[in-house]
Design a protein around this motif. Structure first.
Motif, PDB file in Angstrom:
ATOM      1  N   ARG A   1      55.192  -3.462   3.616  1.00 42.07           N
ATOM      2  CA  ARG A   1      54.575  -4.784   3.760  1.00 42.07           C
ATOM      3  C   ARG A   1      54.586  -5.279   5.201  1.00 42.07           C
ATOM      4  N   MET A   2      55.591  -4.892   5.973  1.00 41.78           N
ATOM      5  CA  MET A   2      55.725  -5.455   7.319  1.00 41.78           C
ATOM      6  C   MET A   2      55.105  -4.569   8.405  1.00 41.78           C
ATOM      7  N   LEU A   3      54.505  -3.454   8.006  1.00 40.89           N
ATOM      8  CA  LEU A   3      53.889  -2.556   8.979  1.00 40.89           C
ATOM      9  C   LEU A   3      52.409  -2.860   9.180  1.00 40.89           C
ATOM     10  N   ALA A   4      51.951  -2.668  10.413  1.00 42.40           N
ATOM     11  CA  ALA A   4      50.530  -2.750  10.711  1.00 42.40           C
ATOM     12  C   ALA A   4      49.785  -1.622   9.998  1.00 42.40           C
ATOM     13  N   PRO A   5      48.451  -1.710   9.869  1.00 43.79           N
ATOM     14  CA  PRO A   5      47.703  -0.673   9.144  1.00 43.79           C
ATOM     15  C   PRO A   5      47.945   0.744   9.645  1.00 43.79           C
ATOM     16  N   ASP A   6      48.227   0.907  10.942  1.00 46.50           N
ATOM     17  CA  ASP A   6      48.498   2.236  11.474  1.00 46.50           C
ATOM     18  C   ASP A   6      49.990   2.438  11.758  1.00 46.50           C
ATOM     19  N   GLY A   7      50.840   1.613  11.145  1.00 44.57           N
ATOM     20  CA  GLY A   7      52.271   1.651  11.417  1.00 44.57           C
ATOM     21  C   GLY A   7      52.981   2.812  10.739  1.00 44.57           C
ATOM     22  N   THR A   8      54.217   3.049  11.200  1.00 38.41           N
ATOM     23  CA  THR A   8      54.991   4.203  10.728  1.00 38.41           C
ATOM     24  C   THR A   8      56.396   3.793  10.316  1.00 38.41           C
TER      25      THR A   8
ATOM     26  N   LEU B   1      52.923  -8.259  12.214  1.00 40.95           N
ATOM     27  CA  LEU B   1      53.101  -6.907  11.698  1.00 40.95           C
ATOM     28  C   LEU B   1      53.631  -5.962  12.776  1.00 40.95           C
ATOM     29  N   ALA B   2      54.509  -5.060  12.357  1.00 41.36           N
ATOM     30  CA  ALA B   2      55.201  -4.162  13.287  1.00 41.36           C
ATOM     31  C   ALA B   2      54.495  -2.819  13.364  1.00 41.36           C
TER      32      ALA B   2
ATOM     33  N   LEU C   1      57.931   4.642  21.231  1.00 42.15           N
ATOM     34  CA  LEU C   1      57.729   3.878  20.003  1.00 42.15           C
ATOM     35  C   LEU C   1      56.774   2.728  20.275  1.00 42.15           C
ATOM     36  N   PRO C   2      56.218   2.127  19.228  1.00 36.90           N
ATOM     37  CA  PRO C   2      55.320   0.985  19.427  1.00 36.90           C
ATOM     38  C   PRO C   2      56.037  -0.220  20.043  1.00 36.90           C
ATOM     39  N   GLY C   3      55.267  -1.204  20.438  1.00 36.80           N
ATOM     40  CA  GLY C   3      55.836  -2.373  21.095  1.00 36.80           C
ATOM     41  C   GLY C   3      56.731  -3.195  20.204  1.00 36.80           C
ATOM     42  N   ARG C   4      56.375  -3.312  18.918  1.00 35.01           N
ATOM     43  CA  ARG C   4      57.165  -4.124  17.986  1.00 35.01           C
ATOM     44  C   ARG C   4      57.776  -3.208  16.930  1.00 35.01           C
ATOM     45  N   VAL C   5      59.113  -3.214  16.841  1.00 33.59           N
ATOM     46  CA  VAL C   5      59.843  -2.340  15.922  1.00 33.59           C
ATOM     47  C   VAL C   5      60.808  -3.188  15.098  1.00 33.59           C
ATOM     48  N   VAL C   6      61.022  -2.775  13.847  1.00 32.65           N
ATOM     49  CA  VAL C   6      61.993  -3.421  12.962  1.00 32.65           C
ATOM     50  C   VAL C   6      63.064  -2.410  12.581  1.00 32.65           C
ATOM     51  N   ASP C   7      64.320  -2.781  12.782  1.00 36.64           N
ATOM     52  CA  ASP C   7      65.456  -2.004  12.261  1.00 36.64           C
ATOM     53  C   ASP C   7      65.867  -2.694  10.970  1.00 36.64           C
TER      54      ASP C   7
END
Length: 326
Positions: free
Chosen positions: A277-284, A247-248, A183-189
């Motif tokens: 809203r809280m995801l980076a442009p390439d976030g999932t 951004l996550a 997973l990416p470095g910054r994640v939100v649950d």
């Protein structure tokens, strides 16, 4: 509905409150009309952040735990174990004999609670109005065995009243199984509950920072007991309003879709918009949801790429990436 019963009880003398001292209001819901009570003496007690914020904006003193007071009004929740724990907490905060008022809807089990109390305390007659009841009894230690006690379930700590208190729910278990090895470095649950999904997120490679966002204080306390990894940050917040400081790369979410007893798909839809809203442009976004919920229009409006990646007869597993920017 609550105000109608409260007005009736006070007008008829069925409910009597002391002339001085704080009055605890345990677990009211946003929008509840408490104007029949003396505002300066009220102390709202709720661990649910949206309700806490609503009453704070209304100018009422708020706390997440009870403090010593002269009387209490318990607004019954749907979960019986939580209702019992609230009644025990009210009694523990009051001197012996102080009035405890109980108000609830029939659909939330007020009749069952009234029956249970009659075998333990000197409960007064119940007034019925607006599909619910209100009644009172004197505080005592007779409900001490109803106090909320942490329990161990599948190696995790939970509490009565938190979502899925008896163990991991099926949707979260399915979502945990399809999370990728890295997973990416910054994640939100988002809507982290007592930490089941966070536990599985932390098992993946690449995670350097995990934000657990949860509106229910009791659930977040359980998560803090369950997840002690230094990569974690805990946020008591309304998930639909909270914004990650940076951004996550990923949001993992099993959003709620009930407000009290009633289904409210707009709540889950607000979670999806917040995730975008809280995801980076390439976030999932990694999402699990019930199949009957109308989430597709919101997902299509918020993300460029949407893919159903599994599920079962009741749940859909969805990966949505590259959030759209307005």
């Amino acid at each position: 509905m609550r105000s109608t019963r409260l007005d009736l009880a006070l007008e008829t003398g069925a409910a009597r409150l002391p002339e001085a001292g704080d009055i605890l209001i345990l677990r009211p819901r946003a929008g509840d009309d408490l104007s029949a009570l003396p505002k300066a003496r009220l102390r709202v007690v709720t661990g649910f952040k949206p309700d806490f914020d609503w009453f704070s904006r209304a100018g009422l003193a708020c706390a997440t735990t009870p403090s010593p007071a002269a009387a209490a009004l318990v607004c019954l929740p749907r979960a019986k174990a939580e209702a019992r724990a609230l009644l025990a907490a009210a009694c523990a905060a009051l001197p012996p004999g102080a009035p405890v008022l109980v108000d609830g809807q029939k659909t939330d089990g007020v009749d069952s609670i009234y029956k249970d109390l009659r075998g333990r305390v000197a409960v007064g007659p119940a007034l019925s109005k607006a599909h619910g009841k209100i009644f009172g009894f004197p505080a005592s230690d007779a409900l001490a065995d109803w106090v909320a006690v942490p329990q161990q379930v599948a190696g995790f700590t939970t509490l009565p009243g938190v979502f899925s208190a008896d163990g991991p729910d099926r949707g979260s278990a399915l979502l945990a199984e399809v999370l990728p090895p890295k997973l990416p470095g910054r994640v939100v649950d988002l809507g982290a509950g007592w930490g089941y999904l966070s536990h599985h997120i932390l098992l993946r490679d690449g995670v350097k920072e995990l934000h657990l966002v949860e509106a229910e204080a009791a659930a977040l306390d359980c998560a803090k007991a369950n997840i002690t990894d230094p990569r974690c940050q805990f946020h008591w917040a309304d998930a639909t309003q909270w914004q990650v400081p940076h951004l996550a790369g990923a949001v993992v979410c099993n959003p709620p879709f009930h407000t009290g007893r009633n289904a409210d798909p707009s709540l889950g839809q607000a979670f999806l918009k917040a995730a975008a809203r809280m995801l980076a442009p390439d976030g999932t976004l990694w999402l699990v949801c019930n199949r009957h919920l109308p989430y597709d229009p919101v997902l299509k409006a918020a993300f460029h790429n949407i893919e159903e990646i599994g599920g079962d007869a009741a749940f859909r597993l969805i990966r949505a990436s590259h959030p759209k920017r307005r």
